[in-house]
Design a protein around this motif. Structure first.
Motif, short mmCIF file in Angstrom:
data_model
loop_
_atom_site.label_atom_id
_atom_site.label_comp_id
_atom_site.label_asym_id
_atom_site.label_seq_id
_atom_site.Cartn_x
_atom_site.Cartn_y
_atom_site.Cartn_z
N GLY A 58 38.71 1.31 54.50
CA GLY A 58 39.92 2.02 54.83
C GLY A 58 39.17 3.80 54.95
O GLY A 58 39.63 4.15 56.34
N LEU A 59 39.23 3.94 54.16
CA LEU A 59 39.04 5.13 54.47
C LEU A 59 37.83 5.77 55.39
O LEU A 59 38.35 7.29 55.96
CB LEU A 59 38.60 5.93 52.98
CG LEU A 59 38.47 7.33 52.84
CD1 LEU A 59 39.80 7.85 52.94
CD2 LEU A 59 38.41 7.68 50.97
N PRO A 60 36.53 5.49 54.72
CA PRO A 60 35.44 5.63 56.05
C PRO A 60 36.37 5.02 57.53
O PRO A 60 35.86 6.01 58.56
CB PRO A 60 34.40 5.50 55.95
CG PRO A 60 34.31 3.70 54.69
CD PRO A 60 35.97 4.16 54.15
N ILE A 61 36.62 4.42 57.83
CA ILE A 61 37.33 4.04 59.39
C ILE A 61 38.24 4.76 59.83
O ILE A 61 38.94 5.20 60.74
CB ILE A 61 38.26 2.44 59.20
CG1 ILE A 61 36.17 1.83 59.64
CG2 ILE A 61 38.77 2.17 60.99
CD1 ILE A 61 36.45 0.07 59.74
N MET A 62 39.31 5.64 58.92
CA MET A 62 40.31 6.17 58.35
C MET A 62 39.53 7.45 60.14
O MET A 62 39.71 8.26 60.42
CB MET A 62 40.99 6.83 58.14
CG MET A 62 41.81 7.86 58.45
SD MET A 62 43.42 8.03 56.92
CE MET A 62 44.71 6.42 57.04
N MET A 63 38.91 7.79 58.66
CA MET A 63 38.31 9.57 58.91
C MET A 63 36.93 9.50 60.92
O MET A 63 37.46 9.53 61.79
CB MET A 63 37.11 9.77 58.16
CG MET A 63 37.35 10.12 56.40
SD MET A 63 36.05 10.38 55.03
CE MET A 63 35.33 12.13 56.58
N ALA A 64 37.09 8.27 61.10
CA ALA A 64 36.47 7.86 62.29
C ALA A 64 37.26 8.02 62.81
O ALA A 64 37.11 8.54 64.46
CB ALA A 64 35.53 7.14 62.17
N GLU A 65 37.88 7.36 62.62
CA GLU A 65 39.08 7.54 63.89
C GLU A 65 39.69 8.50 63.76
O GLU A 65 40.53 8.85 65.15
CB GLU A 65 40.71 6.20 63.71
CG GLU A 65 41.09 5.99 64.60
CD GLU A 65 42.54 4.79 64.30
OE1 GLU A 65 41.91 4.00 63.50
OE2 GLU A 65 43.32 4.67 65.03
N ILE A 66 40.70 9.48 63.42
CA ILE A 66 41.04 11.33 63.48
C ILE A 66 39.56 11.68 64.15
O ILE A 66 39.91 12.42 64.83
CB ILE A 66 41.08 11.18 61.93
CG1 ILE A 66 42.30 10.13 61.30
CG2 ILE A 66 41.78 12.98 62.20
CD1 ILE A 66 42.48 11.16 59.89
N LEU A 67 38.58 11.35 63.71
CA LEU A 67 37.57 12.59 64.50
C LEU A 67 37.27 11.95 66.12
O LEU A 67 37.62 12.42 66.65
CB LEU A 67 36.06 12.23 63.40
CG LEU A 67 34.93 12.31 64.22
CD1 LEU A 67 34.01 11.82 63.64
CD2 LEU A 67 34.51 11.21 65.51
N LEU A 68 36.99 10.30 66.33
CA LEU A 68 38.04 10.39 67.84
C LEU A 68 38.81 10.74 68.31
O LEU A 68 38.58 11.68 69.60
CB LEU A 68 37.48 8.75 67.88
CG LEU A 68 36.16 8.45 67.63
CD1 LEU A 68 36.42 6.97 67.98
CD2 LEU A 68 35.37 8.55 69.15
N GLY A 69 40.10 10.14 68.21
CA GLY A 69 40.96 11.21 68.83
C GLY A 69 41.49 12.40 68.54
O GLY A 69 41.35 13.41 70.05
N ARG A 70 40.11 13.56 67.47
CA ARG A 70 40.55 14.65 67.65
C ARG A 70 39.44 15.23 69.11
O ARG A 70 39.78 16.32 69.62
CB ARG A 70 40.13 15.84 66.78
CG ARG A 70 40.52 17.48 66.43
CD ARG A 70 40.37 18.11 65.19
NE ARG A 70 39.42 17.55 65.11
CZ ARG A 70 38.73 18.11 63.81
NH1 ARG A 70 39.28 19.10 63.25
NH2 ARG A 70 37.53 18.59 63.03
N ARG A 71 38.82 14.58 68.65
CA ARG A 71 36.80 14.67 70.06
C ARG A 71 37.79 14.45 71.92
O ARG A 71 37.74 14.95 72.58
CB ARG A 71 36.38 13.89 69.69
CG ARG A 71 34.61 14.61 70.32
CD ARG A 71 33.70 14.20 69.95
NE ARG A 71 32.77 14.47 70.58
CZ ARG A 71 31.60 15.93 69.77
NH1 ARG A 71 32.50 16.30 69.07
NH2 ARG A 71 30.57 16.28 71.05
#
Ligand code: PHE
Ligand code: NA
Length: 452
Positions: A58-71
């Motif tokens: 969960g934690l690593p995927i949450m970081m990936a998902e936020i990163l994608l959104g912000r990009r």
């Protein structure tokens, strides 16, 4: 060049994002779903697997998902298209956004029905229906609510209108304002309940049930449910966190915000478990109550504790608020997409999506009474929607996010978006995202269908 700000607006501060993402995460998943699924799957070992899924997947995927959104700075569909284009990848990744929008819509339809139960319990609590209640009476009260489709429909409708009203008003004035007081208040009230259950419930039995792992009782299916619960509770795998990330300013730390949201969500779930199981076990009820668990158990505590009328009413009010701030994030990806691609106004887009989810929700609530004999794979509509989204669609979405960010985007773009100052932290996160999370999801899926 990616846009530096989204057309839908932006969070006014980093704290606003944390509150909004926490508002999305903390909801019925923590207080209604986590205890009942843990109860049905034997407690301890299930909880341990759930916690492992939170940390390692969960934690690593949450970081990936936020990163994608912000990009990408847009709805999940257009974010995926934009980032894929920037990276020279296939437009096919846009499909991932579509699956997410669909999952959010399906979840919203039954989420609103359950939130309707909580609304109904606000009034039951406030009118003193809990006073003098015993375990049997409490089960009857809950059963009578489920047997009444008109009442369920009314509450479901009210909740859906509440959700649409906030979303229609937009990011800053609507979404942000709703979460600022709620989460802390909910935590305080849960602590009061845990205090009660320490004093009056079978506290040690509850602790043992929740934390003493008996792995012999853990089926492959329970592991799938634990993983699904981790995705559901963190709002991952369908673009809700991605779209919130797209409203995040570029200087906020993705890692720190993710850590805070995950910690808050886990705290609320564990507090809910600690409040509920001691009371339940002291009343001699079975932990495997199913979806009615908190609605049958908590009124027993409110029936007896001093000021129970007030605490009970306040508790269900806060539960409705928690559900509300989650529901707005379920609908936001679809709304953002309609605004971007059809040039629709927020009000129009919200109305359309909320009405469709409301219609499907009617099917879900009828499956609790008049349509209860219609089942597929032994599940009614509500049950089916819940199972399909939490245990299949969300982990699948998470799997694709891990593949995309971990294997398809260049390490340089990922690093430049994440900007982790500590090198080892990046290495650890990248390892979890590339190997641990996708392999774990795959193995759990294959085991659940009996292939490994
Ligand atoms: N995380 C929310 C909860 O625990 C539910 C949710 C799932 C919200 C997926 C958004 C997206 O209640
Ligand atoms: Na949650």
């Amino acid at each position: 060049m990616p846009a530096t700000i989204s057309i839908h607006g932006q969070w006014s501060t980093r704290l606003a994002f944390i509150l909004a993402a926490t508002g999305s995460a903390v909801g019925l998943g923590n207080i209604w779903r986590f205890p009942y699924i843990a109860g049905e799957n034997g407690g301890g070992a299930f909880v341990l697997v759930y916690l492992a899924c939170i940390l390692l997947i969960g934690l690593p995927i949450m970081m990936a998902e936020i990163l994608l959104g912000r990009r990408g700075r847009q709805s999940p569909i257009n974010t995926m298209l934009t980032v894929a284009r920037e990276e020279g990848l296939s437009r096919g990744w846009g499909l991932m956004g579509w699956v997410g929008v669909l999952a959010g819509f399906l979840i919203l339809s039954f989420y609103s029905v359950i939130a309707g139960w909580a609304l109904s319990y606000v009034f039951k609590a406030g009118s003193g229906s809990f006073s003098g209640l015993d375990a049997e009476g409490s089960s009857e009260l809950f059963g009578a609510m489920l047997a009444n489709p008109e009442a369920l429909l009314a509450w479901h409708t009210i909740f859906m209108v509440m959700t649409a009203m906030v979303v229609a008003r937009g990011v800053q004035s609507g979404l942000e304002r709703a979460v600022t007081i709620l989460v802390p208040a909910l935590v305080v009230l849960l602590i009061v309940l845990v205090g009660y259950s320490m004093a009056q419930g079978a506290f040690m039995d509850g602790m043992r049930f929740l934390f003493y792992p008996d792995f012999s009782a853990l089926s492959a299916n329970a592991v799938l449910l634990a993983m699904g619960q981790a995705f559901f509770t963190l709002s991952l795998g369908m673009g809700a966190i991605m779209v919130y990330g797209s409203y995040l300013s570029s200087d906020a730390s993705v890692a720190r915000t993710s850590g805070t949201v995950v910690a808050a969500d886990t705290l609320v779930a564990l507090l809910a478990g600690l409040a509920i199981f001691p009371i339940l076990l002291a009343a001699g009820l079975s932990p495997a109550q199913g979806p009615g668990l908190i609605f049958v158990t908590l009124p027993l505590a409110f029936a007896e504790m001093p000021l129970g009328l007030y605490f009970g009413t306040l508790f269900f009010v806060l539960l409705v608020f928690a559900a509300w701030t989650s529901a707005i994030s379920l609908i936001e990806p679809a709304v953002a997409f309609l605004v971007e691609n059809l040039g629709a106004t927020r009000v129009f887009a919200t109305t359309v999506v909320a009405m469709l989810a409301w219609l499907l929700g009617i099917g879900a609530l009828l499956s609790l009474n008049v349509w209860s004999e219609y089942t597929l794979f032994d599940r009614g509509i509500l049950d089916l929607l819940d199972f399909l989204t939490a245990n299949i669609m969300l982990p699948l979405g998470g799997f694709l996010i891990a593949l995309f960010v971990g294997w398809r985007m260049t390490e340089r773009s990922v690093q430049s978006e994440l900007r982790l100052k500590l090198g080892w932290l990046f290495t650890l996160w990248y390892f979890l995202l590339r190997y641990v999370a996708p392999i774990a999801i795959l193995v759990v899926f294959l085991r659940a269908v009996g292939l490994v």
